[in-house]
Write a protein that holds these residues in place. Structure first.
Motif, PDB file in Angstrom:
ATOM      1  N   GLY A 123      -7.279   7.573  -4.193  1.00 15.08           N
ATOM      2  CA  GLY A 123      -8.044   6.543  -4.867  1.00 15.08           C
ATOM      3  C   GLY A 123      -7.363   5.041  -4.394  1.00 15.08           C
ATOM      4  O   GLY A 123      -7.596   4.123  -5.382  1.00 15.08           O
ATOM      5  N   ARG A 124      -6.703   4.739  -3.239  1.00 10.67           N
ATOM      6  CA  ARG A 124      -6.216   3.449  -2.809  1.00 10.67           C
ATOM      7  C   ARG A 124      -7.454   2.933  -2.174  1.00 10.67           C
ATOM      8  O   ARG A 124      -8.365   3.500  -1.585  1.00 10.67           O
ATOM      9  CB  ARG A 124      -5.202   3.727  -2.009  1.00 10.67           C
ATOM     10  N   ARG A 125      -7.139   1.528  -2.088  1.00  7.41           N
ATOM     11  CA  ARG A 125      -8.543   0.546  -1.582  1.00  7.41           C
ATOM     12  C   ARG A 125      -8.418   0.078  -0.219  1.00  7.41           C
ATOM     13  O   ARG A 125      -9.163   0.320   0.468  1.00  7.41           O
ATOM     14  CB  ARG A 125      -8.792  -0.368  -2.674  1.00  7.41           C
ATOM     15  N   ARG A 126      -7.080   0.015  -0.014  1.00  2.00           N
ATOM     16  CA  ARG A 126      -6.822  -0.759   1.413  1.00  2.00           C
ATOM     17  C   ARG A 126      -5.733  -0.328   2.232  1.00  2.00           C
ATOM     18  O   ARG A 126      -4.637   0.093   1.535  1.00  2.00           O
ATOM     19  CB  ARG A 126      -6.857  -2.529   0.938  1.00  2.00           C
ATOM     20  N   VAL A 127      -5.798  -0.058   3.464  1.00  7.82           N
ATOM     21  CA  VAL A 127      -4.696  -0.196   4.246  1.00  7.82           C
ATOM     22  C   VAL A 127      -4.343  -1.349   5.108  1.00  7.82           C
ATOM     23  O   VAL A 127      -5.519  -1.830   5.864  1.00  7.82           O
ATOM     24  CB  VAL A 127      -4.725   1.064   5.237  1.00  7.82           C
ATOM     25  N   THR A 128      -3.190  -1.869   5.128  1.00 10.44           N
ATOM     26  CA  THR A 128      -2.821  -3.280   5.970  1.00 10.44           C
ATOM     27  C   THR A 128      -1.807  -2.687   7.020  1.00 10.44           C
ATOM     28  O   THR A 128      -0.875  -2.448   6.803  1.00 10.44           O
ATOM     29  CB  THR A 128      -2.450  -4.168   5.237  1.00 10.44           C
ATOM     30  N   ASP A 146       4.972 -11.129 -14.544  1.00 12.56           N
ATOM     31  CA  ASP A 146       3.664 -11.343 -15.152  1.00 12.56           C
ATOM     32  C   ASP A 146       2.268 -10.726 -14.063  1.00 12.56           C
ATOM     33  O   ASP A 146       1.336 -10.603 -14.400  1.00 12.56           O
ATOM     34  CB  ASP A 146       3.147 -12.439 -15.119  1.00 12.56           C
ATOM     35  N   VAL A 147       2.800  -9.885 -13.008  1.00 14.64           N
ATOM     36  CA  VAL A 147       1.951  -9.318 -12.244  1.00 14.64           C
ATOM     37  C   VAL A 147       2.419  -7.531 -11.959  1.00 14.64           C
ATOM     38  O   VAL A 147       3.720  -7.347 -12.365  1.00 14.64           O
ATOM     39  CB  VAL A 147       2.151  -9.794 -10.806  1.00 14.64           C
ATOM     40  N   ALA A 148       1.456  -6.861 -11.954  1.00 13.63           N
ATOM     41  CA  ALA A 148       1.721  -5.363 -11.602  1.00 13.63           C
ATOM     42  C   ALA A 148       1.662  -5.090 -10.069  1.00 13.63           C
ATOM     43  O   ALA A 148       0.703  -5.351  -9.361  1.00 13.63           O
ATOM     44  CB  ALA A 148       0.727  -4.575 -12.246  1.00 13.63           C
ATOM     45  N   ILE A 149       3.018  -4.920  -9.888  1.00 12.33           N
ATOM     46  CA  ILE A 149       3.143  -4.531  -8.156  1.00 12.33           C
ATOM     47  C   ILE A 149       2.785  -3.017  -8.194  1.00 12.33           C
ATOM     48  O   ILE A 149       3.342  -2.340  -8.740  1.00 12.33           O
ATOM     49  CB  ILE A 149       4.516  -4.812  -7.865  1.00 12.33           C
ATOM     50  N   ASP A 150       1.984  -2.631  -7.192  1.00 18.91           N
ATOM     51  CA  ASP A 150       1.734  -1.155  -6.970  1.00 18.91           C
ATOM     52  C   ASP A 150       1.386  -1.213  -5.381  1.00 18.91           C
ATOM     53  O   ASP A 150      -0.038  -1.136  -5.071  1.00 18.91           O
ATOM     54  CB  ASP A 150       0.636  -0.587  -7.925  1.00 18.91           C
ATOM     55  N   LEU A 151       2.109  -0.705  -4.636  1.00 17.23           N
ATOM     56  CA  LEU A 151       1.886  -0.684  -3.234  1.00 17.23           C
ATOM     57  C   LEU A 151       2.879   0.559  -2.600  1.00 17.23           C
ATOM     58  O   LEU A 151       3.608   1.038  -3.228  1.00 17.23           O
ATOM     59  CB  LEU A 151       2.508  -1.914  -2.385  1.00 17.23           C
ATOM     60  N   ILE A 152       2.326   0.929  -1.428  1.00 15.48           N
ATOM     61  CA  ILE A 152       2.892   2.077  -0.776  1.00 15.48           C
ATOM     62  C   ILE A 152       3.144   1.837   0.698  1.00 15.48           C
ATOM     63  O   ILE A 152       2.430   1.311   1.335  1.00 15.48           O
ATOM     64  CB  ILE A 152       2.007   3.507  -0.893  1.00 15.48           C
ATOM     65  N   ILE A 153       4.400   2.102   1.068  1.00 13.93           N
ATOM     66  CA  ILE A 153       4.818   1.864   2.348  1.00 13.93           C
ATOM     67  C   ILE A 153       4.593   3.155   3.206  1.00 13.93           C
ATOM     68  O   ILE A 153       5.155   4.234   2.794  1.00 13.93           O
ATOM     69  CB  ILE A 153       6.091   1.291   2.654  1.00 13.93           C
ATOM     70  N   PHE A 154       3.870   3.139   4.273  1.00 17.33           N
ATOM     71  CA  PHE A 154       3.830   4.344   5.326  1.00 17.33           C
ATOM     72  C   PHE A 154       4.582   3.566   6.547  1.00 17.33           C
ATOM     73  O   PHE A 154       3.971   3.199   7.278  1.00 17.33           O
ATOM     74  CB  PHE A 154       2.501   4.682   5.523  1.00 17.33           C
ATOM     75  N   ILE A 195       0.572   8.585  12.037  1.00 18.93           N
ATOM     76  CA  ILE A 195       1.117   7.828  10.825  1.00 18.93           C
ATOM     77  C   ILE A 195      -0.212   7.026  10.291  1.00 18.93           C
ATOM     78  O   ILE A 195      -0.331   7.160   9.061  1.00 18.93           O
ATOM     79  CB  ILE A 195       2.243   6.911  11.101  1.00 18.93           C
ATOM     80  N   ALA A 196      -1.109   6.735  11.234  1.00 21.87           N
ATOM     81  CA  ALA A 196      -2.286   6.024  10.676  1.00 21.87           C
ATOM     82  C   ALA A 196      -3.000   6.907   9.827  1.00 21.87           C
ATOM     83  O   ALA A 196      -3.527   6.769   8.884  1.00 21.87           O
ATOM     84  CB  ALA A 196      -3.124   5.229  11.837  1.00 21.87           C
ATOM     85  N   GLU A 197      -3.485   8.196  10.556  1.00 21.09           N
ATOM     86  CA  GLU A 197      -4.187   9.351   9.633  1.00 21.09           C
ATOM     87  C   GLU A 197      -3.564   9.625   8.334  1.00 21.09           C
ATOM     88  O   GLU A 197      -4.264   9.674   7.593  1.00 21.09           O
ATOM     89  CB  GLU A 197      -4.389  10.376  10.927  1.00 21.09           C
ATOM     90  N   TYR A 198      -2.243   9.765   8.606  1.00 16.84           N
ATOM     91  CA  TYR A 198      -1.545  10.025   7.235  1.00 16.84           C
ATOM     92  C   TYR A 198      -1.727   8.965   6.270  1.00 16.84           C
ATOM     93  O   TYR A 198      -2.297   9.274   5.105  1.00 16.84           O
ATOM     94  CB  TYR A 198      -0.136  10.323   7.603  1.00 16.84           C
ATOM     95  N   ALA A 199      -1.843   7.763   6.471  1.00 15.93           N
ATOM     96  CA  ALA A 199      -2.051   6.542   5.465  1.00 15.93           C
ATOM     97  C   ALA A 199      -3.294   6.588   5.172  1.00 15.93           C
ATOM     98  O   ALA A 199      -3.515   6.417   3.772  1.00 15.93           O
ATOM     99  CB  ALA A 199      -1.490   5.344   6.145  1.00 15.93           C
ATOM    100  N   PHE A 200      -4.420   6.899   5.865  1.00 18.51           N
ATOM    101  CA  PHE A 200      -5.569   6.631   5.389  1.00 18.51           C
ATOM    102  C   PHE A 200      -6.042   7.795   4.578  1.00 18.51           C
ATOM    103  O   PHE A 200      -6.785   7.722   3.700  1.00 18.51           O
ATOM    104  CB  PHE A 200      -6.586   6.486   6.759  1.00 18.51           C
ATOM    105  N   ARG A 201      -5.619   9.130   4.931  1.00 19.51           N
ATOM    106  CA  ARG A 201      -5.857  10.332   4.312  1.00 19.51           C
ATOM    107  C   ARG A 201      -5.220  10.033   2.793  1.00 19.51           C
ATOM    108  O   ARG A 201      -5.869  10.508   1.901  1.00 19.51           O
ATOM    109  CB  ARG A 201      -5.467  11.432   5.051  1.00 19.51           C
ATOM    110  N   TYR A 202      -4.139   9.738   2.980  1.00 20.87           N
ATOM    111  CA  TYR A 202      -3.426   9.600   1.720  1.00 20.87           C
ATOM    112  C   TYR A 202      -4.411   8.539   0.738  1.00 20.87           C
ATOM    113  O   TYR A 202      -4.467   8.716  -0.487  1.00 20.87           O
ATOM    114  CB  TYR A 202      -1.946   9.034   1.745  1.00 20.87           C
ATOM    115  N   ALA A 203      -4.380   7.577   1.335  1.00 20.41           N
ATOM    116  CA  ALA A 203      -5.474   6.339   0.582  1.00 20.41           C
ATOM    117  C   ALA A 203      -6.629   7.129  -0.003  1.00 20.41           C
ATOM    118  O   ALA A 203      -7.064   6.654  -1.074  1.00 20.41           O
ATOM    119  CB  ALA A 203      -5.478   5.203   1.471  1.00 20.41           C
ATOM    120  N   ARG A 204      -7.470   7.582   0.797  1.00 21.05           N
ATOM    121  CA  ARG A 204      -8.523   8.135   0.424  1.00 21.05           C
ATOM    122  C   ARG A 204      -8.273   9.531  -0.660  1.00 21.05           C
ATOM    123  O   ARG A 204      -9.058   9.334  -1.714  1.00 21.05           O
ATOM    124  CB  ARG A 204      -9.320   8.897   1.333  1.00 21.05           C
TER     125      ARG A 204
END
Ligand code: NAI
Length: 351
Positions: free
Chosen positions: A179-184, A125-133, A167-176
């Protein structure tokens, strides 16, 4: 270099053929990479596949983890599609994958984990949509282990500012860019204050440059529990190597298993696309392996090459086969062979 977004034209189909290093690997590798290769070829994108043998047998025969011809091919093509390779237990050989990632400085391991409609999971019943960096070059995977005195071994966890920022820069740049909202950031800095502490500080520093992306931190044990309880809440997950490896399999389990989760190993100059799964010796040679994970890795490769239209067509064909539900492989509850599933995907690509 971000495979998810490309500034290039929609398709170079008519103009260009690409050289791609194809490493079938071993176990189920040759079966699933052949399926992906057939599906890519069916899109009409012209690929000059440069096949290289890298498997447990060649490693043991040549007594060499990474033969120079593999690196030569990847240095020429810059792009690879790789099947899994068994890590020989004998002889103290290091993992081929670790060696390849280090040799080409493939610092970012990117693993998108999505709900695939038509796959029965515990999370219907839920939509999972996440990306691991996942940082791909250091941490406990640096392979620096030694026996201090008999029965006492030491394994060194290496975390550097350079690799953590990268790797942090890669994840944030990818997110931006996508159209992703959050990096954890996922860590264990409460215990490993220096090593994971440095990783988290680098993530925080990078986050300051991306005020449009929400930044959060979670301790890895809590993150694991939250992923099982509320996987739909997660977006981009930024991790050192070891946690990234473990959490990848956990998240694969949330959406239906290792047969369907793709990945990319990306560096400044090279990108090697491969599934999260291994060589699955328990089902190798039976023609029943699920090729979806390698096919979706090939979709990522097509995007990386700028072939967006072909990538979308192949992606849509795969998801349509799942929604139709008539040709699903055994690991996701169907009875189709690898070839039957692949033929169904190809029919839709060419429809
Ligand atoms: P594995 O991922 O090969 O298998 C785990 C379980 O998932 C098995 O039951 C297998 O049958 C199933 N499975 C995996 N992929 C599947 C697919 N496409 N379709 C259907 N079922 C699938 O993990 P394992 O057994 O821990 O590793 C086997 C070997 O693979 C080891 O030598 C390991 O070092 C190597 N390995 C290589 C990787 C790579 O080359 N990228 C990654 C992970 C492991």
């Amino acid at each position: 270099m971000a495979w998810g977004s490309s500034a290039g034209p929609a398709s170079y189909n008519e103009l260009v053929s690409y050289e791609v290093t194809l490493i079938p690997g071993d176990g189920i590798g040759p079966e699933v990479t052949l399926a992906a290769q057939r599906a890519v070829d069916a899109t009409g994108v012209k690929i000059d596949w440069r096949r290289c043998e890298l498997n447990e047998e060649t490693i043991l025969r040549k007594n060499e983890v990474l033969p120079p011809e593999i690196l030569a091919s990847l240095n020429r093509t810059k792009v690879g599609l790789k099947g899994p390779v068994t890590t020989p237990i004998a002889g103290g050989f290091p993992s081929v994958n670790v060696a390849l990632r280090k040799a080409l400085d493939l610092f970012a391991n990117v693993r998108p984990v999505h709900t695939l409609k038509g796959v029965k999971t515990r999370y219907q019943d839920v939509a999972i949509d996440l990306i691991i960096f996942r940082e791909n070059t250091e941490d406990l995977y640096a392979g620096l282990e030694h026996e201090v005195v008999p029965d006492v071994v030491e394994s060194l966890k290496i975390i550097t500012r350079k690799a953590s920022l990268r790797i942090a820069e890669y994840a944030f740049r990818y997110a931006r860019a996508n159209g992703r909202r959050r990096v954890t950031a996922v860590h264990k800095a409460n215990i490993m204050k220096l090593s994971d502490g440095l990783f988290v500080r680098c993530a925080r520093e990078t986050a300051l440059q991306y005020p449009d992306i929400e930044y959060k931190e979670l301790i890895v044990d809590n993150a694991s529990m939250q992923l099982v309880m509320r996987p739909e809440k997660f977006d981009c997950l930024l991790m050192p190597n070891l946690y990234g490896d473990i959490v990848s399999d956990l998240t694969a389990g949330l959406v239906g298993g290792l047969g369907i989760v793709p990945g990319a190993n990306v560096g400044e100059h090279h990108a090697v696309f491969e599934a999260v799964h291994g060589s699955a010796p328990d089902i190798a040679g039976q023609g029943i392996a699920n090729p979806t994970a390698v096919m979706l890795s090939a979709v990522m490769m097509l995007r990386h090459l700028g072939e967006r239209e072909a990538a979308d067509r192949m992606h849509d064909a795969i998801t349509q086969v799942y929604q139709d539900g008539k040709h699903l492989p055994g690991d996701v509850g169907g009875t189709a062979s690898t070839a039957e599933f692949t033929n169904a995907v190809i029919r839709l690509i060419q429809a």
